[in-house]
Design an enzyme around this catalytic site. Structure first.
Site, PDB file in Angstrom:
ATOM      1  N   HIS A 199      46.425  46.269-143.403  1.00  9.38           N
ATOM      2  CA  HIS A 199      45.616  46.612-142.222  1.00  9.38           C
ATOM      3  C   HIS A 199      44.561  45.898-141.645  1.00  9.38           C
ATOM      4  CE1 HIS A 199      47.493  51.179-142.624  1.00  9.38           C
ATOM      5  NE2 HIS A 199      48.344  50.289-141.941  1.00  9.38           N
ATOM      6  N   GLY A 249      46.557  56.701-154.414  1.00  8.67           N
ATOM      7  CA  GLY A 249      45.519  57.173-153.756  1.00  8.67           C
ATOM      8  C   GLY A 249      45.776  56.926-152.032  1.00  8.67           C
TER       9      GLY A 249
HETATM   10  C1  BJW Z   1      42.551  60.208-154.264  1.00  7.69           C
HETATM   11  C2  BJW Z   1      41.000  60.093-154.686  1.00  7.69           C
HETATM   12  C3  BJW Z   1      40.665  59.652-156.023  1.00  7.69           C
HETATM   13  C4  BJW Z   1      41.134  60.869-152.797  1.00  7.69           C
HETATM   14  N1  BJW Z   1      41.888  59.329-156.742  1.00  7.69           N
HETATM   15  N2  BJW Z   1      43.425  59.570-154.981  1.00  7.69           N
HETATM   16  C5  BJW Z   1      55.230  59.173-135.405  1.00  7.69           C
HETATM   17  C6  BJW Z   1      56.102  58.806-136.413  1.00  7.69           C
HETATM   18  C7  BJW Z   1      56.076  57.746-136.898  1.00  7.69           C
HETATM   19  C8  BJW Z   1      55.081  56.908-136.559  1.00  7.69           C
HETATM   20  C9  BJW Z   1      54.191  56.934-135.659  1.00  7.69           C
HETATM   21  C10 BJW Z   1      54.368  58.376-134.946  1.00  7.69           C
HETATM   22  N3  BJW Z   1      53.235  58.513-133.940  1.00  7.69           N
HETATM   23  C11 BJW Z   1      52.584  57.281-134.080  1.00  7.69           C
HETATM   24  C12 BJW Z   1      53.233  56.347-135.006  1.00  7.69           C
HETATM   25  C13 BJW Z   1      52.585  55.169-135.790  1.00  7.69           C
HETATM   26  C14 BJW Z   1      51.381  55.206-136.326  1.00  7.69           C
HETATM   27  C15 BJW Z   1      51.529  56.383-137.013  1.00  7.69           C
HETATM   28  O1  BJW Z   1      51.704  56.237-138.215  1.00  7.69           O
HETATM   29  N4  BJW Z   1      50.662  57.515-136.929  1.00  7.69           N
HETATM   30  C16 BJW Z   1      50.720  58.487-137.726  1.00  7.69           C
HETATM   31  C17 BJW Z   1      49.214  59.057-137.839  1.00  7.69           C
HETATM   32  C18 BJW Z   1      51.707  59.323-137.224  1.00  7.69           C
HETATM   33  N5  BJW Z   1      51.056  54.062-136.879  1.00  7.69           N
HETATM   34  C19 BJW Z   1      50.922  52.822-136.149  1.00  7.69           C
HETATM   35  O2  BJW Z   1      50.451  52.808-135.222  1.00  7.69           O
HETATM   36  C20 BJW Z   1      50.816  51.651-137.149  1.00  7.69           C
HETATM   37  N6  BJW Z   1      51.413  50.579-136.409  1.00  7.69           N
HETATM   38  C21 BJW Z   1      52.860  50.379-136.253  1.00  7.69           C
HETATM   39  O3  BJW Z   1      53.536  51.751-136.371  1.00  7.69           O
HETATM   40  O4  BJW Z   1      53.284  49.908-135.767  1.00  7.69           O
HETATM   41  C22 BJW Z   1      54.745  49.534-135.175  1.00  7.69           C
HETATM   42  C23 BJW Z   1      55.573  49.301-136.247  1.00  7.69           C
HETATM   43  C24 BJW Z   1      56.857  49.835-136.411  1.00  7.69           C
HETATM   44  C25 BJW Z   1      58.023  49.410-137.404  1.00  7.69           C
HETATM   45  C26 BJW Z   1      57.569  48.658-138.435  1.00  7.69           C
HETATM   46  C27 BJW Z   1      56.264  48.325-138.317  1.00  7.69           C
HETATM   47  C28 BJW Z   1      55.384  48.702-136.999  1.00  7.69           C
HETATM   48  C29 BJW Z   1      49.447  51.050-137.529  1.00  7.69           C
HETATM   49  C30 BJW Z   1      48.470  51.868-138.432  1.00  7.69           C
HETATM   50  C31 BJW Z   1      47.205  51.480-138.391  1.00  7.69           C
HETATM   51  C32 BJW Z   1      46.285  52.337-139.428  1.00  7.69           C
HETATM   52  N7  BJW Z   1      44.995  51.919-139.181  1.00  7.69           N
HETATM   53  C33 BJW Z   1      43.913  52.712-139.812  1.00  7.69           C
HETATM   54  C34 BJW Z   1      42.550  52.323-139.432  1.00  7.69           C
HETATM   55  C35 BJW Z   1      42.405  50.961-139.506  1.00  7.69           C
HETATM   56  C36 BJW Z   1      41.970  50.513-140.661  1.00  7.69           C
HETATM   57  C37 BJW Z   1      40.442  50.991-141.063  1.00  7.69           C
HETATM   58  O5  BJW Z   1      39.793  51.166-140.210  1.00  7.69           O
HETATM   59  O6  BJW Z   1      40.063  51.389-142.240  1.00  7.69           O
HETATM   60  O7  BJW Z   1      44.252  52.419-141.495  1.00  7.69           O
HETATM   61  S1  BJW Z   1      44.432  54.683-139.732  1.00  7.69           S
HETATM   62  C38 BJW Z   1      43.722  54.896-141.539  1.00  7.69           C
HETATM   63  O8  BJW Z   1      45.080  55.513-142.302  1.00  7.69           O
HETATM   64  C39 BJW Z   1      43.625  53.442-142.352  1.00  7.69           C
HETATM   65  C40 BJW Z   1      44.279  53.522-143.340  1.00  7.69           C
HETATM   66  O9  BJW Z   1      44.756  52.390-143.839  1.00  7.69           O
HETATM   67  C41 BJW Z   1      45.552  54.609-143.153  1.00  7.69           C
HETATM   68  C42 BJW Z   1      46.200  55.239-144.232  1.00  7.69           C
HETATM   69  O10 BJW Z   1      45.070  56.279-144.919  1.00  7.69           O
HETATM   70  P1  BJW Z   1      45.091  56.485-146.403  1.00  7.69           P
HETATM   71  O11 BJW Z   1      44.694  55.105-147.162  1.00  7.69           O
HETATM   72  O12 BJW Z   1      46.411  57.030-147.038  1.00  7.69           O
HETATM   73  O13 BJW Z   1      43.784  57.410-146.683  1.00  7.69           O
HETATM   74  P2  BJW Z   1      43.802  59.028-146.380  1.00  7.69           P
HETATM   75  O14 BJW Z   1      42.428  59.404-146.170  1.00  7.69           O
HETATM   76  O15 BJW Z   1      44.998  59.476-145.572  1.00  7.69           O
HETATM   77  O16 BJW Z   1      44.343  59.506-147.768  1.00  7.69           O
HETATM   78  C43 BJW Z   1      43.740  59.350-148.925  1.00  7.69           C
HETATM   79  C44 BJW Z   1      44.308  59.774-150.150  1.00  7.69           C
HETATM   80  O17 BJW Z   1      43.664  59.586-151.304  1.00  7.69           O
HETATM   81  C45 BJW Z   1      44.694  61.222-150.122  1.00  7.69           C
HETATM   82  O18 BJW Z   1      46.114  61.520-150.549  1.00  7.69           O
HETATM   83  C46 BJW Z   1      43.805  61.818-151.478  1.00  7.69           C
HETATM   84  O19 BJW Z   1      44.508  63.050-152.093  1.00  7.69           O
HETATM   85  C47 BJW Z   1      43.753  60.735-152.073  1.00  7.69           C
HETATM   86  N8  BJW Z   1      42.265  60.442-152.882  1.00  7.69           N
HETATM   87  N9  BJW Z   1      40.481  60.707-153.652  1.00  7.69           N
HETATM   88  C48 BJW Z   1      43.021  59.214-156.333  1.00  7.69           C
HETATM   89  N10 BJW Z   1      39.473  59.858-156.494  1.00  7.69           N
END
Ligand code: BJW
Length: 231
Positions: free
Chosen positions: A106, A172
């Site tokens: 990302h 995580g």
């Molecule tokens: C702990 C803890 C501790 C807490 N110890 N654990 C419908 C179906 C399928 C896909 C889509 C759809 N509609 C739209 C889409 C596509 C979309 C998407 O997935 N949307 C969903 C919301 C549905 N995705 C995209 O647009 C991506 N691109 C794409 O799909 O391109 C086309 C493609 C097609 C085919 C192949 C390839 C590509 C791009 C996604 C970009 C995400 N960007 C972000 C923001 C930018 C970065 C930033 O600013 O930092 O990235 S969003 C945000 O979420 C960020 C993160 O990297 C990402 C994931 O979040 P993460 O890391 O999982 O964090 P949290 O907060 O969700 O979870 C934290 C976890 O930690 C929890 O489980 C806690 O329990 C745990 N935790 N404390 C251990 N101490």
């Protein structure tokens, strides 16, 4: 077992003081993701988006790697096979813990990208909407971050690593954002053993062969010691 592929998410940096996205009080409860993490939001208000990432860049600079980052760096150093770390995180805490092989799918807070010509360069601590691109001069400087609707980096390489792994671990991450959320399915389809390490069950927990629940700074060092036979 030889090759271990690890996916990390915001939870691994939570105990370093960097906020997650979807936990209570997380970033998406404070900011509208449509405004700060989409190309359309950037086109509407680049200053707001730069302010958001400037603040996160400053927070990341002031944060330190924790015991979970350190344990994964130890695994890479001491494991007799291959370790590949894919992170969704844009901080550099894995590298600062000593991890050498990191794929930032990302993007990175330390990167700048020209929305006009695609040039990449090292981001200054503060970026502004009117900063000129060093290559083409356009005032189209943006953080080198993958926003919703954009293609994450290194997808072909990541898929090759996942299907050729012996073990896939997700640490995580909530499993709510694709394509990263689909990696466990790719691993399962390829017959790769899977494990999830998370504070609590995620959307995808049922798809993993094994699970370790707890804070990353507890469960990751324990898991690594077990793998290395040093527990
Ligand atoms: C702990 C803890 C501790 C807490 N110890 N654990 C419908 C179906 C399928 C896909 C889509 C759809 N509609 C739209 C889409 C596509 C979309 C998407 O997935 N949307 C969903 C919301 C549905 N995705 C995209 O647009 C991506 N691109 C794409 O799909 O391109 C086309 C493609 C097609 C085919 C192949 C390839 C590509 C791009 C996604 C970009 C995400 N960007 C972000 C923001 C930018 C970065 C930033 O600013 O930092 O990235 S969003 C945000 O979420 C960020 C993160 O990297 C990402 C994931 O979040 P993460 O890391 O999982 O964090 P949290 O907060 O969700 O979870 C934290 C976890 O930690 C929890 O489980 C806690 O329990 C745990 N935790 N404390 C251990 N101490």
């Amino acid at each position: 077992m030889r090759k271990i592929v690890i996916l990390t998410g915001a939870g691994i940096s939570a105990e370093s003081g960097l906020g997650t996205f979807r936990d209570a009080g997380g970033l998406w409860s404070q900011y509208d993701l449509e405004e700060v993490a989409t190309p359309d939001g950037f086109a509407r208000n680049p200053t707001l988006v730069h302010d958001f990432y400037n603040a996160r860049r400053a927070n990341a600079l002031n944060a330190s790697p924790n015991a979970a980052h350190a344990a994964l760096a130890r695994l890479e150093r001491d494991w007799p096979g291959e370790v590949v770390l894919i992170t969704q995180n844009i901080d550099d805490l894995h590298e600062r813990a000593g991890q050498r092989r990191v794929i930032h799918m990302h993007g990175e807070l330390t990167g700048a990208l020209c929305a006009e010509c695609g040039a990449h360069w090292q981001a200054p601590p503060e970026m502004h909407a009117d900063d000129p691109c060093p290559e083409c001069g356009a005032a189209a400087t943006r953080p080198d971050i993958v926003w919703f609707g954009e293609m994450p980096y290194d997808m072909d390489l990541i898929e090759k690593h996942i299907v050729s792994a012996d073990l896939f671990a997700a640490i995580g991450t909530s499993g709510q954002v694709f394509p990263a959320a689909g990696f466990v399915m790719q691993a399962n389809a390829a017959g790769v053993e899977t494990v999830e390490l998370n504070l609590e069950p995620s959307e995808l927990s049922g798809m993993f062969d094994a699970r370790h629940e707890g804070p990353a700074t507890d469960v990751v060092p324990t898991w690594v010691s077990h793998l290395l036979g040093t527990a």
